[in-house]
Scaffold this active site. Structure first.
Site, PDB file in Angstrom:
ATOM      1  N   ASN A 108       0.776  -1.239  -0.237  1.00 32.64           N
ATOM      2  CA  ASN A 108       0.179   0.226   0.173  1.00 32.64           C
ATOM      3  C   ASN A 108       0.997   1.299   0.113  1.00 32.64           C
ATOM      4  O   ASN A 108       2.039   1.298   0.199  1.00 32.64           O
ATOM      5  CB  ASN A 108      -0.879  -0.026   1.263  1.00 32.64           C
ATOM      6  N   HIS A 110       0.715   5.109   1.281  1.00 30.84           N
ATOM      7  CA  HIS A 110      -0.064   6.172   2.045  1.00 30.84           C
ATOM      8  C   HIS A 110       0.705   7.328   2.430  1.00 30.84           C
ATOM      9  O   HIS A 110       1.965   7.567   2.353  1.00 30.84           O
ATOM     10  CB  HIS A 110      -0.091   5.515   3.665  1.00 30.84           C
TER      11      HIS A 110
HETATM   12  C1  GAR Z   1      -2.832   8.898  -2.843  1.00 30.98           C
HETATM   13  O1  GAR Z   1      -2.213  10.130  -2.223  1.00 30.98           O
HETATM   14  C2  GAR Z   1      -2.704   7.797  -1.794  1.00 30.98           C
HETATM   15  O2  GAR Z   1      -1.595   7.753  -0.925  1.00 30.98           O
HETATM   16  C3  GAR Z   1      -3.731   7.984  -0.964  1.00 30.98           C
HETATM   17  O3  GAR Z   1      -4.823   8.433  -1.673  1.00 30.98           O
HETATM   18  C4  GAR Z   1      -4.374   9.099  -2.899  1.00 30.98           C
HETATM   19  C5  GAR Z   1      -4.764   8.422  -4.167  1.00 30.98           C
HETATM   20  O4  GAR Z   1      -4.539   9.106  -5.248  1.00 30.98           O
HETATM   21  N1  GAR Z   1      -4.291   6.815  -0.135  1.00 30.98           N
HETATM   22  C6  GAR Z   1      -4.503   6.877   0.955  1.00 30.98           C
HETATM   23  O5  GAR Z   1      -4.799   7.837   1.720  1.00 30.98           O
HETATM   24  C7  GAR Z   1      -4.793   5.318   1.468  1.00 30.98           C
HETATM   25  N2  GAR Z   1      -5.200   5.359   2.799  1.00 30.98           N
HETATM   26  P1  GAR Z   1      -4.352   8.304  -6.608  1.00 30.98           P
HETATM   27  O6  GAR Z   1      -5.683   7.742  -6.689  1.00 30.98           O
HETATM   28  O7  GAR Z   1      -4.098   9.457  -7.660  1.00 30.98           O
HETATM   29  O8  GAR Z   1      -3.342   7.486  -6.652  1.00 30.98           O
END
Ligand code: GAR
Length: 193
Positions: A108, A110
């Site tokens: 994952n 984060h």
């Molecule tokens: C990213 O910033 C990722 O790190 C975060 O969501 C966003 C997705 O962006 N994930 C979380 O917060 C998981 N808990 P993306 O769809 O453009 O990759």
């Protein structure tokens, strides 16, 4: 042998694109994307993946229990013979059934320097805590919330006047570098086994 990666998304999919680019340009060698899967049928990232010719699938939760939903996903991932699963903005907590089905094969990303600020709204949490730096973390998924073993991190400064949007954008830029690097190193380790 070419390793098969599944990418799970819930929204925009920019990290999925960063991984797809890295596979295409050789930053992640000997790999292919088996499927991009979303729990949200209208996830923008699904369209982006389709435009790149990547197989996509939406498996909505449909009011089912977490494990029931995960059983369907696990069955697809097994059929696809995936070696590694990358959560990329997948906004659901995985059931122990899912985690155990692909033990040490789920990563994952984060948007914080874990163990700081796990869970939702990590960038907002960093701002509210007055952090002077934040960043992103790639980690293995286990049965804790964003608590699995850390693989790699990148740091960014929190600047005066930062908003959730400006900090998120600064972190995202680093996510797009970090995730491909981390996936390449994990696949190289799988290769050695
Ligand atoms: C990213 O910033 C990722 O790190 C975060 O969501 C966003 C997705 O962006 N994930 C979380 O917060 C998981 N808990 P993306 O769809 O453009 O990759």
């Amino acid at each position: 042998m070419t390793k098969r990666i599944a990418i799970l998304i819930s929204g925009r999919g920019s990290n999925m694109v960063a991984l797809a680019d890295a596979i295409q340009n050789g930053t992640i060698p000997n790999a292919e994307i088996a499927v991009v899967l979303s729990d949200q049928p209208d996830a923008k990232g699904l369209v982006v993946a389709q435009q790149r010719g990547i197989k996509t699938l939406a498996i909505p939760r449909l009011g089912r229990k977490r494990e029931e939903h995960d059983r369907e996903i696990v069955s697809v991932l097994r059929d696809e013979r995936v070696d590694l699963i990358c959560l990329a903005g997948y906004m659901r907590v995985l059931s122990p059934y899912f985690v155990d089905a692909f033990k040490d094969r789920i990563l994952n990303i984060h948007p914080s320097l874990l163990p700081l600020f796990p869970g939702l709204d990590a960038q907002r949490q960093a701002l509210e805590h007055g952090a002077t730096e934040s960043g992103c973390t790639v980690h293995y998924v286990d049965n804790t919330l964003d608590g699995g073993p850390i693989i790699a991190q990148r740091t960014v400064p929190v600047l005066p006047g930062d908003t959730v949007e400006s900090l998120s954008a600064r972190i995202l830029e680093q996510e797009h570098i970090l995730y491909p690097e981390a996936v390449a190193s994990i696949l190289a380790r799988l290769e050695d086994k």
